[in-house]
Design a protein around this motif. Structure first.
Motif, PDB file in Angstrom:
ATOM      1  N   UNK A  52      65.945  50.670  66.074  1.00  0.00           N
ATOM      2  CA  UNK A  52      66.862  51.072  64.769  1.00  0.00           C
ATOM      3  C   UNK A  52      67.249  52.559  64.863  1.00  0.00           C
ATOM      4  N   UNK A  53      68.459  52.854  64.748  1.00  0.00           N
ATOM      5  CA  UNK A  53      68.849  54.009  64.857  1.00  0.00           C
ATOM      6  C   UNK A  53      68.746  54.980  63.577  1.00  0.00           C
ATOM      7  N   UNK A  54      68.517  56.328  63.673  1.00  0.00           N
ATOM      8  CA  UNK A  54      68.236  57.398  62.579  1.00  0.00           C
ATOM      9  C   UNK A  54      69.496  57.431  61.818  1.00  0.00           C
ATOM     10  N   UNK A  55      70.282  56.758  61.651  1.00  0.00           N
ATOM     11  CA  UNK A  55      71.624  56.990  61.086  1.00  0.00           C
ATOM     12  C   UNK A  55      72.150  55.667  60.590  1.00  0.00           C
ATOM     13  N   UNK A  56      73.254  55.751  59.823  1.00  0.00           N
ATOM     14  CA  UNK A  56      73.693  54.346  59.285  1.00  0.00           C
ATOM     15  C   UNK A  56      72.745  53.578  58.306  1.00  0.00           C
ATOM     16  N   UNK A  57      73.121  52.338  57.964  1.00  0.00           N
ATOM     17  CA  UNK A  57      72.150  51.753  56.909  1.00  0.00           C
ATOM     18  C   UNK A  57      71.767  50.485  57.576  1.00  0.00           C
ATOM     19  N   UNK A  95      83.789  35.728  61.796  1.00  0.00           N
ATOM     20  CA  UNK A  95      82.320  36.313  62.014  1.00  0.00           C
ATOM     21  C   UNK A  95      82.561  37.926  62.063  1.00  0.00           C
ATOM     22  N   UNK A  96      81.515  38.677  61.469  1.00  0.00           N
ATOM     23  CA  UNK A  96      81.745  40.111  61.578  1.00  0.00           C
ATOM     24  C   UNK A  96      81.595  40.571  63.101  1.00  0.00           C
ATOM     25  N   UNK A  97      82.216  41.597  63.413  1.00  0.00           N
ATOM     26  CA  UNK A  97      82.192  41.951  64.940  1.00  0.00           C
ATOM     27  C   UNK A  97      81.073  43.026  64.988  1.00  0.00           C
ATOM     28  N   UNK A  98      80.210  42.717  66.037  1.00  0.00           N
ATOM     29  CA  UNK A  98      79.037  43.612  66.448  1.00  0.00           C
ATOM     30  C   UNK A  98      79.623  44.034  67.743  1.00  0.00           C
ATOM     31  N   UNK A  99      80.060  45.409  67.717  1.00  0.00           N
ATOM     32  CA  UNK A  99      80.502  46.133  69.099  1.00  0.00           C
ATOM     33  C   UNK A  99      79.469  46.519  69.656  1.00  0.00           C
ATOM     34  N   UNK A 111      79.605  57.410  68.434  1.00  0.00           N
ATOM     35  CA  UNK A 111      79.581  55.942  68.691  1.00  0.00           C
ATOM     36  C   UNK A 111      79.744  55.158  67.470  1.00  0.00           C
ATOM     37  N   UNK A 112      78.673  55.634  66.627  1.00  0.00           N
ATOM     38  CA  UNK A 112      78.434  54.664  65.238  1.00  0.00           C
ATOM     39  C   UNK A 112      79.864  55.079  64.582  1.00  0.00           C
ATOM     40  N   UNK A 113      80.257  56.048  64.484  1.00  0.00           N
ATOM     41  CA  UNK A 113      81.334  56.575  63.517  1.00  0.00           C
ATOM     42  C   UNK A 113      82.824  55.832  64.077  1.00  0.00           C
ATOM     43  N   UNK A 114      82.922  55.950  65.310  1.00  0.00           N
ATOM     44  CA  UNK A 114      84.053  55.316  65.838  1.00  0.00           C
ATOM     45  C   UNK A 114      84.070  53.757  65.632  1.00  0.00           C
ATOM     46  N   UNK A 115      83.006  53.173  65.953  1.00  0.00           N
ATOM     47  CA  UNK A 115      82.791  51.882  65.785  1.00  0.00           C
ATOM     48  C   UNK A 115      83.075  51.209  64.267  1.00  0.00           C
ATOM     49  N   UNK A 116      82.483  52.102  63.411  1.00  0.00           N
ATOM     50  CA  UNK A 116      82.848  51.714  61.878  1.00  0.00           C
ATOM     51  C   UNK A 116      84.354  51.907  61.476  1.00  0.00           C
ATOM     52  N   UNK A 117      85.120  52.835  62.054  1.00  0.00           N
ATOM     53  CA  UNK A 117      86.271  52.997  61.624  1.00  0.00           C
ATOM     54  C   UNK A 117      87.210  52.006  62.383  1.00  0.00           C
ATOM     55  N   UNK A 118      86.622  51.490  63.468  1.00  0.00           N
ATOM     56  CA  UNK A 118      87.634  50.335  63.955  1.00  0.00           C
ATOM     57  C   UNK A 118      87.478  48.960  63.326  1.00  0.00           C
ATOM     58  N   UNK A 119      86.449  48.872  62.727  1.00  0.00           N
ATOM     59  CA  UNK A 119      86.321  47.598  61.602  1.00  0.00           C
ATOM     60  C   UNK A 119      85.101  46.798  61.941  1.00  0.00           C
ATOM     61  N   UNK A 120      84.182  47.438  62.842  1.00  0.00           N
ATOM     62  CA  UNK A 120      83.038  46.790  63.525  1.00  0.00           C
ATOM     63  C   UNK A 120      82.078  46.850  62.193  1.00  0.00           C
ATOM     64  N   UNK A 121      81.050  45.801  62.396  1.00  0.00           N
ATOM     65  CA  UNK A 121      80.204  45.585  61.052  1.00  0.00           C
ATOM     66  C   UNK A 121      78.817  46.138  61.626  1.00  0.00           C
ATOM     67  N   UNK A 149      78.661  59.649  56.408  1.00  0.00           N
ATOM     68  CA  UNK A 149      79.620  58.476  55.908  1.00  0.00           C
ATOM     69  C   UNK A 149      79.276  57.338  56.815  1.00  0.00           C
ATOM     70  N   UNK A 150      78.341  57.200  57.748  1.00  0.00           N
ATOM     71  CA  UNK A 150      78.221  56.180  58.582  1.00  0.00           C
ATOM     72  C   UNK A 150      77.459  55.313  57.810  1.00  0.00           C
ATOM     73  N   UNK A 151      77.875  53.922  57.524  1.00  0.00           N
ATOM     74  CA  UNK A 151      77.283  52.850  56.644  1.00  0.00           C
ATOM     75  C   UNK A 151      76.843  51.765  57.368  1.00  0.00           C
ATOM     76  N   UNK A 152      77.398  51.635  58.848  1.00  0.00           N
ATOM     77  CA  UNK A 152      77.025  50.251  59.457  1.00  0.00           C
ATOM     78  C   UNK A 152      75.658  50.542  60.191  1.00  0.00           C
TER      79      UNK A 152
END
Length: 588
Positions: A52-57, A95-99, A111-121, A149-152
């Motif tokens: 589990x990463x130390x960021x996101x939710x 289905x939601x996308x796991x990038x 990486x997490x921020x760019x994935x989130x902005x691209x629509x990945x779940x 602001x990273x929520x994924x």
């Protein structure tokens, strides 16, 4: 960059002293994990560990189902995907996308921020080397404001897992996976024990702001949980010590109390201006003592009020970060200043402070928990929480620490509940009156469990049947039993003496649920009719016997009277006989 966990400056200083203070065998960092279950293709089915990463939710206590996508370009996700005209937002009904992205060249958070902005779940980062899983941490450098602001959710997977997923995708297979956090935190019983490792410094940048924002937003929830006995909360503070060779140096004197035993970094990283590290250590100690004194008076939740009010009333930037201001906050909250001062002790004494010594000992990992080396750190049921220090995310983690179906109402807040009971009652049992249901929404999803209504426990499978049971069950819809009121008198097949079930009352028979037919009235009418027949029969028999008796008695009495009278006068028959006999002169 992005290859090793980045630690805060305080944590780095702590790590540098761990070897000297703690035995090497005991110092350890535990990587908190969740699982990734591949459901297709068949060749890859199975459960794989990920960190589990130390960021996101992270979705503590829950799961997420999605389809894995490996981008055609920007495979390390170090640049915005819009620059490559790529979007990973799922189509309606999809289905939601796991990038899936590769490790390296930029921060994990980028990486997490760019994935989130691209629509990945969610973002899955594949390691680029064969090694044990590590925790993806947040950087300390500037220009990373997006971290908040990273929520994924994010997860690091092993190199082998990454290679297998890429190969399957290259072969044209659809890769479906389930991210599962249900066992990431233990949930042994109906109470959660959690710790918050924090710092009173308010000038350390984004992390200090994050801690204060968390205290401000989580305070009310934490106090409700504590007041109602759902949780046991304990705050902690990290300190480090100054090596003995440098105890008399300017740096140690400005950063430490108790002769170099307990230290904190300089808030501004400038020994010549502003507040010193020793000021931070002293305030940390005061906050610990506030908790201890409040806990002794059975009001441990007062810690949240003190920490919040001190941050508002005594900030460093306004030059109010001092003991005088702290005493004012203590008095305003009605806490016992004398006891708190006694707990704090003498910061200039050349001896151990028992409170801070206990804090240093608590930093050492025990059992399933690793050493606490990063600030801030949240520990839930002896496991370190990973992810964003944010109200709803932390609440999910705390709620996942409860045994399933024992979560308090606060765990059903609108921002984390699933609302599955709104549609078709979640497929659970519903009382025919529509006011009692077995469907219960939790942050884990809905469960079908027979409810407790007004202290009465319903029993059943929760899906097709629930019946009131135990004492008081007849108060709820008459326990689901037959009841009839006639001529102002109520007769019921429900009895509080029975734990469950329905039984027709004496004199009635039936199933007790839909009907009870009275056999008392029919039996009574037949019985009394029969008795009347017997009564009249006996009466007639008695009358007949009496008539016979009277007749025979009269006949007997007549015969007796005749016999007596015959002695004194001839009867008519006798006279007739005498007249017919001849006279005999000898008799005259």
């Amino acid at each position: 960059m992005g290859r090793r966990p980045a630690a805060w400056c305080c944590a780095l200083l702590l790590v540098l002293t761990l070897t000297a203070r703690w035995p090497a065998a005991t110092a350890r960092f535990v990587v908190e994990k969740n699982s990734l279950r591949v459901t297709s293709p068949a060749a890859l089915r199975g459960v794989y560990e990920c960190a589990i990463g130390n960021f996101g939710m992270p979705q503590y206590g829950g799961t997420m189902h999605g389809v894995v996508v490996y981008p055609k370009a920007n495979r390390k996700a170090c640049k915005p995907f819009e620059d490559f005209d790529l979007s990973f937002k799922p189509k309606p009904g999809g289905l939601p996308v796991f990038l899936l992205v590769d490790r390296g060249d930029c921060y994990f958070t980028t990486k997490g921020w760019n994935a989130q902005n691209s629509g990945a779940a969610a973002v899955l980062v594949a390691d680029d080397r064969v090694e044990p899983l590590i925790t993806m941490d947040t950087p300390e450098s500037s220009g990373t404001e997006h971290i908040e602001n990273i929520t994924i959710p994010s997860a690091l997977i092993s190199k082998r897992s990454g290679d297998d997923l890429r190969k399957a995708l290259e072969n044209g297979d659809m890769v479906n996976v389930l991210l599962d956090w249900r066992e990431s935190l233990p949930h042994p019983d109906e109470r959660v024990e959690y710790e918050f490792w924090t710092n009173s410094n308010d000038e350390c940048g984004a992390k200090c702001d994050m801690q204060m924002n968390f205290v401000r937003s989580f305070r009310a929830i934490a106090q409700v949980l504590e007041k109602r006995g759902y949780t046991q909360f304990t705050p902690h503070y990290i300190t480090w010590y100054c090596p003995e060779a440098f105890v008399l140096s300017k740096q140690c004197k400005s950063q430490c109390i108790n002769h170099g035993r307990y230290c904190a970094p300089d808030p501004e990283q400038d020994f010549s201006t502003g507040y010193d590290g020793k000021d931070v250590v002293l305030q940390n100690l005061i906050q610990i003592c506030v908790f201890k004194v409040a806990n002794e008076s059975r009001k441990p939740w007062m810690w949240w009020d003190y920490v919040h009010d001190f941050a508002v009333r005594c900030p460093m930037k306004e030059k109010k970060y001092n003991r005088e201001c702290a005493n004012g906050v203590i008095k305003s909250l009605g806490l016992e200043l004398e006891k708190i001062n006694k707990c704090v002790g003498d910061p200039d004494a050349d001896k151990e402070n028992p409170v801070l010594k206990a804090e240093q000992d608590a930093q050492i990992g025990r059992g399933s928990r690793g050493d606490v080396t990063i600030l801030p750190t949240l520990v839930v049921n002896n496991r370190q929480y990973r992810g964003k220090l944010e109200k709803s995310s932390v609440l999910k983690a705390v709620c996942s620490g409860f045994e399933e179906t024992t979560e308090p109402d606060v765990c059903l807040r609108e921002d984390i509940e699933t609302n599955e009971c709104l549609e078709n009652n979640g497929g659970c049992w519903l009382h025919k009156a529509g006011n009692v249901t077995a469907c219960k929404d939790t942050f884990r999803g809905r469960v079908c469990e027979c409810p407790i209504v007004n202290g009465v426990k319903f029993a059943g499978d929760g899906y097709t049947n629930c019946e009131a049971s135990g004492v008081g069950r007849c108060q709820i819809n008459n326990g689901g039993c037959w009841k009839e009121t006639k001529n102002g008198k109520t007769v019921s097949a429900c009895s509080n003496e029975e734990s469950q079930g329905c039984k027709c009352p004496p004199g009635f028979r039936g199933d007790g649920v839909t009907s009870c037919k009275g056999k008392v009235s029919t039996a009574s009418s037949v019985g009394w009719g029969f008795l009347w027949v017997i009564f009249f029969g006996l009466a007639l028999a008695g009358a007949g016997a009496y008539a016979v008796y009277k007749y025979r008695l009269r006949s007997y009495m007549d015969s007796e009277i005749r016999a007596i009278m015959a002695q004194y006068m001839p009867l008519e028959s006798q006279e007739t006989t005498n007249q017919q006999r001849p006279v005999d002169h000898a008799d005259i």
